[in-house]
Each structure stands twice: as structure tokens, then as C-alpha cells.
Design an enzyme around this catalytic site. Structure first.
Site, mmCIF file in Angstrom:
data_model
loop_
_atom_site.group_PDB
_atom_site.id
_atom_site.type_symbol
_atom_site.label_atom_id
_atom_site.label_comp_id
_atom_site.label_asym_id
_atom_site.label_seq_id
_atom_site.Cartn_x
_atom_site.Cartn_y
_atom_site.Cartn_z
ATOM 1 C CB CYS A 336 -0.980 -0.037 1.171
ATOM 2 S SG CYS A 336 -2.397 1.072 0.957
ATOM 3 C CG HIS A 447 -3.481 -3.529 3.600
ATOM 4 N ND1 HIS A 447 -2.293 -3.087 4.122
ATOM 5 C CD2 HIS A 447 -4.145 -2.424 3.176
ATOM 6 C CE1 HIS A 447 -2.228 -1.768 4.022
ATOM 7 N NE2 HIS A 447 -3.332 -1.343 3.446
#
Length: 511
Positions: A336, A447
Site C-alpha cells: 500500500c 493488505h
């Protein structure tokens, strides 16, 4: 379906932050569930950068996900109706029932948004009451912050709203446990003080006989029984709620393989790295800003709530240049915000991410990220690995699962994508791809990607192979097994050390 007026609400509050409220709630959820009750966790307002995407693509704190898992139910946005994610300059992103409501400073939130937040809390609590027999609620910080009592949205006001009995958890590990208990009672208004039905002393390491005289005295002082003393158990390995707890978390740092993890100033979703610690002979080294990276076999740059500010910090500390040099020798993996920083540009012309504006990234991946073009992506996601340099060769073609929480979108130049997206967003809506890879460097918006066993094992086996060690292959997933074991062990530990007869009596339960 149960009648909402028959739902029992119990609230676990603490004498301070990190007293152990989250784990006690998880333990009670498991304990009640094993007795046949339909039980749900609930935290009205949480401040955390460790969050998760639910099945309905809503965002809640990771602590409530763990508690739902302990209860044996699916995580839902009603379990955490308000989530505050600190950003910078006393500003937080406010998530209401799983969806972003905007960035707000403390004054704006308390004076202009508080009623909306309270409305959402009431709605979520009522929704849970329709489906559950018992709701185990978690407070935040301390209920005795006297400067905040009139604007409280996490402790006694919510206990009153739910008509909940309160269990007070006190941390003995830091010292001053009896003063913290007595002080909490002294500072609370009488009507709130009467809600506290029992006390749990947590993180005890000493001789219980020596503690007992103090327990008897504190029971006389506050007029409430101590229901149990919970021992400090270093073997429990459960997801942490907030990055502050990383200072106390001791990852196994020694092993034949060492994976470095940058401890970014605004690190988020740090549970992404937890499974790596359970890989055989693998150590995890947290690298603070100002530390030398040292000798590591791979480096992970995790998520962050502010990739621009953290990129500037890495650059000023000289770490960005060091990481760029390391990327020529060892695998570097970004998740991310970490993925965004590995790119060439992070563009923020509208100052959506920070007050700094657009900056250069490390330039290891040919990726340009921009903010302000889309609403926040909140999604459970799936993808398949695209054939690359062989670091993850054992996972090619396998469906990898994760979740996305990002406002930036990334467009690739010469770098190849990492994943073909089957569900979710990836680099940008309708792109069909996620992440990027070049040489030994890769990044993703997914994630939880290391929670995929084959993906994780192929990564650590690659590192073993490079060092001339024998590869392990796809044997037992130690992480998932130990997580299940830890939840049950936590529940057993709490039950074994509580006076269950007193616990049932003060809470008027029949368990």
C-alpha cells in the site's frame, strides 16, 4: 433472532490505554460463544491505524475483527461504528459505519460532527441487539478523563446508552495498579461509578500471595470485588490494536533468515507482517527511523496513513537512498503506502494526503501515484500472481486474497504488474491489475498478502535458496494454527483466573 430488550450488554473499560481491554473482550466473546450464546463485540469509537475490510466492503478496526473471530461470527461494520484514523496535524480520517465521512480536526469532530457520530453508534448498537444474546463492549483509554466526560463517545456515556454493566481492567505491569483503580473510581460521577461491577487486574508476573492484602484493601476502598488476576503471558501472539503496542511487541529477531521491516512514523496495518514471524527459522527485525538497516535478507516497507510525509522522513534520514541501493541486492517489497513510496512520483496537487504536496518517490519501480482522483477504495480483493522473476514462483496461478484501503491510484510505466485482479480495485478502477514488479522489487495494494500461505512460503523459500539453505515447501501453516491456539488459550487463561461464581453473580449471568 433475539429480543433487543433481552440482550445483555457488558462493557470492558480500562484504567488506561493498553490495559488489556481488547484481549479481555476477545476472551469473553470466546467464553460466551462456547456456552452457546450468540455474542458480538462492539467498540463505539476506536482510534487505530490497524484496520480491515469486512465482507460488505466496510472498514473497521482490526481489534474488533479478532474479537468477532473469537466469537465465531463474521466481522461487521456495526461492531465498530466510528473509527478515527490519525493523519497529521491533529487531523484524523473519520470512518462512520465503515465509510469515510471526511478528514476532521478534534474541534470540528467534537463540535460539528459529534451528534452524527452518536446517532451512528445508537443505530449500530440497536442493530446488533436484534441479532445477539450478549454484546461485549470495549471502552477506549480511561473512562475517568475528567476533561472529556461531557463529550465521551467511548466509555460511560455509551455504557449508559446500552445500560451495560462495566468490568474495569487495570494493568499492574506498569506499577501503581491500586492507585489507578482508586483514582478511576474517585474521578467518576457516582452514577457511573455504580456501573462498575467488578475489577480485573491484568499482566501480573509476581507472587499472588504478596498481592492479596492489597486486593482486599482496594475492594474495601472502592466497594467492588476483584474478580481475578490475569498472568502476563508472553507466548500469546495476537494482532495488536495500535502501532504504539509495537514498542512492547518483541518479534523473534534471530533466525537463519532475517526480514527487515521499516517502522514508519505513521505505520498502518502492521499486522500484514505478523505471519512472517511464524515462518521456520525466520526472524523479523523492526527498523526504526534513525537505525541502520543492517544485514537483512529482504526488506518490507509496510502501509502508512501518510505515504508522502513518511517518504519525506525516509529521505531526510538517508534511508531512501539506502533502500534504493539494497534493492539491487535483496528483495524489497512494499504494501500500500510502502508500494507508493517505491515508485517514481507521488502526486498530491489537491493536498489530499498531506500539506506537503507532490514529491519524488524512491524510483525503484516505474510507478506514478496520484491522490484526489477517486474516493477511498475499501474492498476485499482477490488476484492471481503474474509470472515474474521467480521470487514468488510457488504461487503462480493461485488465487491470492487480501483487502484494500487506499485513496491513491497508481499507473505503471515500464514496470510490470504483480497481480491480475479478480475482485477489488488494484492500481486504479477497471485497470484489471494490481501492484508492480521490477528486478527484486515488488509492491501491492493488497493488505494481508502474506497471510496467503503459499505466497508467504514461496517468498521465504526463495530467501532460503539464495542463502544455500534447504527449502521447506508447503507444509503446515504455523501462523493460522497458532492464531487459533492463541485465541483459545487466551479464553482459557481468563476463565481459569476469574472467580466465575462472582463473575456470574455481579453480572447476573447464567453461564
Amino acid at each position: 433472532m433475539v429480543s433487543s430488550d433481552k440482550t445483555k450488554c457488558i462493557m470492558v473499560q480500562g484504567t488506561a490505554s493498553n490495559a488489556g481491554k481488547s484481549v479481555v473482550v476477545a476472551a469473553l466473546c470466546r467464553m460466551f460463544a462456547q456456552r452457546g450464546y450468540r455474542v458480538s463485540p462492539f467498540k463505539s469509537q476506536n482510534m487505530s491505524l490497524n484496520s480491515f475490510t469486512t465482507r460488505e466492503n466496510r472498514e473497521i478496526a482490526m481489534a474488533q475483527v479478532l474479537q468477532a473471530e473469537a466469537a465465531g461470527v463474521e466481522p461487521h461494520h456495526h461492531m465498530n461504528p466510528v473509527l478515527l484514523k490519525p493523519k497529521e496535524d491533529f487531523t484524523s480520517q473519520v470512518i462512520v459505519q465503515g465509510k469515510p465521512a471526511g478528514d476532521m480536526n478534534f474541534y470540528h469532530y467534537q463540535h460539528n460532527f459529534r451528534n452524527q457520530a452518536l446517532k451512528a453508534i445508537k443505530e449500530s448498537l440497536d442493530a446488533l441487539k436484534k441479532d445477539y444474546d450478549i454484546i461485549v463492549m470495549e471502552g477506549a483509554g480511561s473512562p475517568a478523563e475528567i476533561n472529556m466526560l461531557d463529550v465521551d463517545l467511548a466509555n460511560m456515556q455509551i455504557a449508559r446508552l446500552a445500560d451495560a454493566d462495566v468490568i474495569l481492567v487495570a494493568d499492574i505491569d506498569k506499577g501503581g495498579v491500586f492507585a489507578s483503580i482508586a483514582g478511576t473510581f474517585q474521578l467518576l460521577p457516582p452514577e457511573d461509578r455504580q456501573r462498575i461491577k467488578g475489577i480485573i487486574i491484568n499482566k501480573f508476573r509476581g507472587n499472588l500471595e504478596i498481592l492479596m492484602p492489597g486486593i482486599r484493601q482496594i475492594e474495601d476502598i472502592v466497594g467492588v470485588p476483584v474478580l481475578g488476576v490475569l498472568p502476563y503471558d508472553q507466548e500469546l501472539k495476537l494482532p495488536e490494536e495500535d502501532s504504539a503496542s509495537l514498542s512492547e511487541r518483541k518479534y523473534r529477531s534471530s533466525g537463519k533468515i532475517t526480514i527487515g521491516v521499516m517502522r514508519l512514523p505513521r505505520i498502518s496495518n502492521f499486522t500484514d507482517i505478523d505471519p512472517l514471524e511464524y515462518e521456520p527459522e525466520v526472524g523479523v527485525k523492526l527498523i526504526e527511523i534513525g537505525d541502520e538497516i543492517g544485514k537483512v535478507d529482504a526488506l518490507i516497507i509496510p502501509g502508512t496513513r501518510n505515504s508522502i510525509s513518511d517518504m519525506v522522513t525516509l529521505d531526510e534520514a538517508g534511508l531512501a537512498h539506502e533502500i534504493k541501493d539494497l534493492a539491487m541486492e535483496i528483495p524489497v517489497f512494499g504494501i500500500c503506502g510502502g508500494y507508493q513510496m517505491l515508485g517514481s512520483k507521488i502526486m498530491d496537487n489537491s493536498l489530499k494526503e498531506s500539506s506537503i504536496g507532490s514529491i519524488d518517490g524512491m524510483g525503484i519501480l516505474d510507478v506514478k501515484t496520484s491522490f484526489g482522483e477517486i474516493e477511498k477504495i475499501i474492498s476485499q480483493s482477490q488476484g492471481t500472481l503474474i509470472r515474474g522473476n521467480g521470487i514468488f514462483k510457488g504461487s503462480e496461478g493461485e488465487i491470492l486474497r487480501g483487502y484494500e484501503l487506499h485513496e491513491g491510484i497508481s499507473k505503471l510505466g515500464e514496470s510490470k504488474p504483480l497481480l491480475r485482479v479478480l475482485q477489488g480495485c488494484g492500481n486504479y478502477p477497471q485497470s484489471g491489475f494490481d501492484g508492480a514488479q521490477y528486478g527484486l522489487t515488488a509492491g501491492t495494494y493488497f493488505h494481508g498478502i502474506f497471510h496467503n500461505f503459499h505466497f508467504r512460503r514461496s517468498f521465504t523459500d526463495y530467501l532460503r535458496e539464495v542463502k544455500g539453505l534447504e527449502t521447506i515447501g508447503y507444509q503446515e501453516d504455523h501462523f493460522q494454527e497458532l492464531k487459533k491456539f492463541s485465541i483459545q488459550r487466551l479464553s482459557d487463561l481468563v476463565e481459569d483466573n476469574l472467580d466465575m461464581d462472582s463473575f456470574q453473580d455481579v453480572l447476573h449471568l447464567n453461564i
